[in-house]
Design an enzyme around this catalytic site. Structure first.
Site, mmCIF file in Angstrom:
data_model
loop_
_atom_site.group_PDB
_atom_site.id
_atom_site.type_symbol
_atom_site.label_atom_id
_atom_site.label_comp_id
_atom_site.label_asym_id
_atom_site.label_seq_id
_atom_site.Cartn_x
_atom_site.Cartn_y
_atom_site.Cartn_z
ATOM 1 N N ARG A 53 14.233 -34.604 14.968
ATOM 2 C CA ARG A 53 14.814 -34.037 16.176
ATOM 3 C C ARG A 53 14.001 -34.445 17.400
ATOM 4 O O ARG A 53 14.539 -34.856 18.411
ATOM 5 C CB ARG A 53 14.858 -32.515 16.058
ATOM 6 C CG ARG A 53 15.565 -31.823 17.200
ATOM 7 C CD ARG A 53 15.711 -30.352 16.937
ATOM 8 N NE ARG A 53 14.423 -29.744 16.659
ATOM 9 C CZ ARG A 53 14.140 -29.023 15.579
ATOM 10 N NH1 ARG A 53 15.053 -28.824 14.663
ATOM 11 N NH2 ARG A 53 12.951 -28.510 15.417
ATOM 12 N N ARG A 83 20.988 -31.646 15.860
ATOM 13 C CA ARG A 83 20.329 -31.162 14.653
ATOM 14 C C ARG A 83 20.929 -31.777 13.398
ATOM 15 O O ARG A 83 20.220 -32.158 12.472
ATOM 16 C CB ARG A 83 20.396 -29.635 14.587
ATOM 17 C CG ARG A 83 19.208 -29.055 15.276
ATOM 18 C CD ARG A 83 19.075 -27.557 15.278
ATOM 19 N NE ARG A 83 19.856 -26.801 14.354
ATOM 20 C CZ ARG A 83 20.541 -25.708 14.692
ATOM 21 N NH1 ARG A 83 20.541 -25.291 15.939
ATOM 22 N NH2 ARG A 83 21.217 -25.058 13.799
ATOM 23 N N THR A 110 15.514 -26.110 8.042
ATOM 24 C CA THR A 110 15.898 -24.728 7.753
ATOM 25 C C THR A 110 17.040 -24.644 6.731
ATOM 26 O O THR A 110 17.146 -23.657 6.012
ATOM 27 C CB THR A 110 16.345 -24.001 9.035
ATOM 28 O OG1 THR A 110 17.275 -24.837 9.707
ATOM 29 C CG2 THR A 110 15.163 -23.691 9.921
ATOM 30 N N ASN A 147 2.084 -15.244 10.934
ATOM 31 C CA ASN A 147 2.371 -16.660 10.802
ATOM 32 C C ASN A 147 2.606 -17.321 12.163
ATOM 33 O O ASN A 147 2.172 -18.439 12.409
ATOM 34 C CB ASN A 147 3.586 -16.838 9.880
ATOM 35 C CG ASN A 147 3.677 -18.240 9.334
ATOM 36 O OD1 ASN A 147 2.674 -18.819 8.926
ATOM 37 N ND2 ASN A 147 4.868 -18.796 9.356
ATOM 38 N N ARG A 235 -22.313 -28.316 -6.481
ATOM 39 C CA ARG A 235 -22.725 -28.841 -7.776
ATOM 40 C C ARG A 235 -23.813 -27.919 -8.315
ATOM 41 O O ARG A 235 -24.422 -27.156 -7.571
ATOM 42 C CB ARG A 235 -23.290 -30.252 -7.621
ATOM 43 C CG ARG A 235 -22.236 -31.287 -7.303
ATOM 44 C CD ARG A 235 -22.858 -32.654 -7.113
ATOM 45 N NE ARG A 235 -23.398 -33.197 -8.363
ATOM 46 C CZ ARG A 235 -24.048 -34.352 -8.436
ATOM 47 N NH1 ARG A 235 -24.262 -35.064 -7.350
ATOM 48 N NH2 ARG A 235 -24.503 -34.796 -9.606
ATOM 49 N N HIS A 236 -24.071 -28.006 -9.587
ATOM 50 C CA HIS A 236 -25.218 -27.291 -10.155
ATOM 51 C C HIS A 236 -26.493 -27.860 -9.530
ATOM 52 O O HIS A 236 -26.492 -28.950 -8.962
ATOM 53 C CB HIS A 236 -25.230 -27.491 -11.671
ATOM 54 C CG HIS A 236 -25.185 -28.942 -12.061
ATOM 55 N ND1 HIS A 236 -26.290 -29.758 -11.996
ATOM 56 C CD2 HIS A 236 -24.150 -29.720 -12.454
ATOM 57 C CE1 HIS A 236 -25.941 -30.978 -12.349
ATOM 58 N NE2 HIS A 236 -24.644 -30.999 -12.624
ATOM 59 N N ASN A 242 -30.328 -35.202 -14.877
ATOM 60 C CA ASN A 242 -30.220 -35.896 -13.595
ATOM 61 C C ASN A 242 -31.514 -36.670 -13.316
ATOM 62 O O ASN A 242 -31.483 -37.828 -12.908
ATOM 63 C CB ASN A 242 -30.008 -34.908 -12.437
ATOM 64 C CG ASN A 242 -28.618 -34.278 -12.418
ATOM 65 O OD1 ASN A 242 -28.437 -33.172 -11.935
ATOM 66 N ND2 ASN A 242 -27.621 -34.984 -12.955
ATOM 67 N N ARG A 288 -26.301 -25.782 -17.156
ATOM 68 C CA ARG A 288 -26.790 -26.054 -15.797
ATOM 69 C C ARG A 288 -26.004 -25.325 -14.701
ATOM 70 O O ARG A 288 -26.566 -25.018 -13.655
ATOM 71 C CB ARG A 288 -26.860 -27.555 -15.527
ATOM 72 C CG ARG A 288 -25.595 -28.369 -15.776
ATOM 73 C CD ARG A 288 -25.986 -29.860 -15.848
ATOM 74 N NE ARG A 288 -24.871 -30.800 -15.929
ATOM 75 C CZ ARG A 288 -24.248 -31.134 -17.055
ATOM 76 N NH1 ARG A 288 -24.570 -30.548 -18.188
ATOM 77 N NH2 ARG A 288 -23.280 -32.041 -17.044
ATOM 78 N N GLU A 309 -17.989 -30.728 -17.099
ATOM 79 C CA GLU A 309 -18.057 -32.101 -16.586
ATOM 80 C C GLU A 309 -17.170 -33.047 -17.397
ATOM 81 O O GLU A 309 -16.906 -32.813 -18.587
ATOM 82 C CB GLU A 309 -19.519 -32.576 -16.609
ATOM 83 C CG GLU A 309 -19.767 -33.991 -16.075
ATOM 84 C CD GLU A 309 -19.285 -34.230 -14.651
ATOM 85 O OE1 GLU A 309 -18.110 -33.911 -14.339
ATOM 86 O OE2 GLU A 309 -20.077 -34.756 -13.841
ATOM 87 N N PHE A 331 -17.937 -50.954 -18.936
ATOM 88 C CA PHE A 331 -18.604 -50.651 -17.679
ATOM 89 C C PHE A 331 -17.829 -51.267 -16.518
ATOM 90 O O PHE A 331 -17.576 -50.626 -15.503
ATOM 91 C CB PHE A 331 -20.034 -51.201 -17.718
ATOM 92 C CG PHE A 331 -20.861 -50.730 -16.571
ATOM 93 C CD1 PHE A 331 -21.394 -49.447 -16.559
ATOM 94 C CD2 PHE A 331 -21.106 -51.565 -15.489
ATOM 95 C CE1 PHE A 331 -22.158 -49.007 -15.485
ATOM 96 C CE2 PHE A 331 -21.867 -51.131 -14.421
ATOM 97 C CZ PHE A 331 -22.391 -49.845 -14.423
ATOM 98 N N HIS A 374 -19.450 -29.593 -11.576
ATOM 99 C CA HIS A 374 -20.110 -30.882 -11.767
ATOM 100 C C HIS A 374 -19.521 -31.949 -10.850
ATOM 101 O O HIS A 374 -18.442 -31.776 -10.304
ATOM 102 C CB HIS A 374 -19.953 -31.302 -13.231
ATOM 103 C CG HIS A 374 -20.409 -30.223 -14.176
ATOM 104 N ND1 HIS A 374 -21.654 -30.192 -14.721
ATOM 105 C CD2 HIS A 374 -19.777 -29.097 -14.638
ATOM 106 C CE1 HIS A 374 -21.781 -29.111 -15.494
ATOM 107 N NE2 HIS A 374 -20.647 -28.434 -15.462
ATOM 108 N N GLN A 375 -20.228 -33.064 -10.754
ATOM 109 C CA GLN A 375 -19.845 -34.111 -9.803
ATOM 110 C C GLN A 375 -18.385 -34.565 -9.934
ATOM 111 O O GLN A 375 -17.631 -34.522 -8.966
ATOM 112 C CB GLN A 375 -20.778 -35.310 -9.975
ATOM 113 C CG GLN A 375 -20.456 -36.479 -9.066
ATOM 114 C CD GLN A 375 -21.608 -37.466 -8.989
ATOM 115 O OE1 GLN A 375 -22.345 -37.498 -8.022
ATOM 116 N NE2 GLN A 375 -21.755 -38.274 -10.029
ATOM 117 N N LEU A 378 -15.915 -31.767 -9.134
ATOM 118 C CA LEU A 378 -15.863 -31.473 -7.703
ATOM 119 C C LEU A 378 -15.116 -32.551 -6.936
ATOM 120 O O LEU A 378 -14.419 -32.274 -5.973
ATOM 121 C CB LEU A 378 -17.274 -31.332 -7.136
ATOM 122 C CG LEU A 378 -17.877 -29.942 -7.271
ATOM 123 C CD1 LEU A 378 -19.257 -29.894 -6.668
ATOM 124 C CD2 LEU A 378 -16.999 -28.886 -6.603
#
Ligand code: NAG
Length: 456
Positions: A53, A83, A110, A147, A235-236, A242, A288, A309, A331, A374-375, A378
């Protein structure tokens, strides 16, 4: 990244159509649906009728500058045409989007009359798009006022309270709620009701697929029409593993990690937390996070297995160097597609996201929560609130010994504050293409991202 665990039928395209008067949280719900679906790797795009609109009126930035509330009066024929035209254009764009995408479109307007919804339904079905209606029905003036205040707060240049009230009045004249007994009884929909007498109900009608039920279930868990809230993440503390650069395991905290655990209550206090307002901590079931939560002055600490984790499978307890040496191909594969790579005998980030779903649902309903986890976990939670695409989320750096304050607002961006404990810790961040760890980028690089990317 086209495959996902929800769309089991091929070419199942859904259009979620919002229904309801202005200021009922429809845009909030639309944005949340997009956040959620994107997070579980389902394509989703919002088509906001207000945006179309504004475009038509040659006023890209703000409908409210040129348009007064009389624009929304049903007897204003010229305005009605504009509209309807907005819907036409939105549907045209949606059709184009579905030509190259499989997934879910959200039509944020709407759609307030039966005639209009019938028109939408027929048009969408012709294009093999399945309509799902989500109505937000609310007659609780207090909630609505709240609101409106949030809306005004989030956009400084918009009009005042009175404008919204007039706009709503005009819509009420023509508004027809979804009717599950007569002509709309065959529609797929959820009707969410919040009533002034405190009644909260949801009517669900004719759900036809797993994906539809997922969406409707999610929507029912949303705490819409609520003011901003704060969620705390951490994190822990630094763990023995670590320090030894090992991943996984279930080791205890290092001495520095314990210092961090002791400091969290102080950090919270400095941020205005007082013990009167009841806060709950959620931890994983690993030692941990349990140790990190041990000094919290909270009444409740809740361990969730879902917050454990990412399971590194055969690589659990190894360093990145050892993994690179022993499983060089894995890897590399992991670096190339970290979100979907699954450790041998373990998990991928995608697996973690799927097991986190119930946690996120509960989080949507709650406030005053501190999550200590954990990483990798999170990263997934952070990606949800900050709308970070899943191919990037596994690379977000989340430092140790830092409290993250997330202010989640109903409109506008989610605000992130990092509260450093100033207790040294090793870095566990691994850049792409190397097996050594070390801090380089930082979570703050991403903090400019908005939680709600689609504007009102
Ligand atoms: C840590 O684990 C122990 C043993 O399971 C439990 O008794 C304790 O309540 C936990 N502490 C926290 C803070 O969760």
């Amino acid at each position: 990244m086209s495959s996902n665990n929800y769309t089991n039928k091929k070419n199942l395209n859904i259009c979620v159509i919002l229904v309801g008067l202005p200021c009922r949280g429809k845009t909030f719900i639309s944005n949340k649906i997009k956040t959620y679906l994107t997070w579980v790797m389902i394509n989703c795009k919002i088509f906001n009728i207000g945006d179309y609109r504004r475009k038509q009126l040659g006023n890209v930035l703000d409908e409210f500058i040129n348009v007064d509330s009389d624009f929304y009066n049903a007897e204003n024929v010229e305005a009605l045409k504009i509209r309807l035209n907005s819907y036409e254009q939105a549907l045209d764009d949606m059709t184009k989007w579905f030509q190259t995408n499989e997934g879910v479109a959200v039509l944020d307007g709407t759609s307030s009359t039966r005639e209009h919804r019938k028109w939408l339904l027929e048009r969408l079905r012709k294009q093999h798009i399945e309509p799902v209606f989500v109505e937000s029905y609310c007659d609780d003036q207090e909630l609505i006022n709240l609101n409106i205040q949030e809306l005004i707060k989030s956009s400084p240049d918009k009009k005042d309270f009175n404008f919204y009230e007039e706009k709503i009045k005009n819509y009420i004249k023509v508004y027809e709620s979804l009717n599950q007994f007569e002509d709309e009884k065959d529609y797929t929909f959820v009707k969410l009701m919040k009533m002034s007498n405190g009644l909260e109900q949801a009517v669900i009608n004719k759900v036809q697929s797993y994906l539809e039920s997922k969406i409707l279930f999610y929507v029912m868990n949303l705490n819409y029409l609520k003011p901003s809230k704060v969620i705390w993440l951490s994190r822990h503390g630094e763990s023995v593993y670590n320090v030894e650069k090992k991943i996984g395991g279930d080791s205890r905290l290092s001495e520095r990690g314990l210092l961090y655990a002791r400091k969290i209550p102080k950090l919270l206090k400095e941020q205005g937390f007082d013990e009167e307002n009841q806060m709950t901590a959620w931890t994983s079931t690993l030692v941990r996070t349990n140790e990190t939560a041990q000094y919290l002055p909270f009444q409740q600490v809740l361990p969730w297995r879902a917050l454990n984790e990412l399971d590194a499978g055969l690589c659990d307890g190894m360093t990145y160097e050892e993994i690179e040496e022993k499983y060089p191909e894995d890897f590399k594969e992991r670096d190339d597609n970290k979100f979907e790579y699954r450790y041998k005998g373990g998990e991928s980030y995608k697996d973690v996201v799927l097991r986190l779903e119930p946690v996120m649902m509960e989080l949507e309903r709650q406030s005053n929560i501190l999550i200590i986890t954990h990483q990798a976990v999170l990263r997934c939670i952070y990606a949800y609130f900050m709308n970070i695409p899943q191919d990037q989320s596994p690379w977000v750096a989340i430092p140790l010994h830092t409290l993250i304050k997330l202010e989640v607002r109903p409109y506008g961006a989610c605000k992130v504050t990092l509260i450093k404990a100033n207790i040294p810790a090793v870095s566990t961040y691994k850049e792409k293409g190397t097996s050594s760890v070390g801090e380089n980028s930082d979570i703050t690089n991403n903090s400019s991202r908005n939680l709600l990317t689609d504007s009102l």
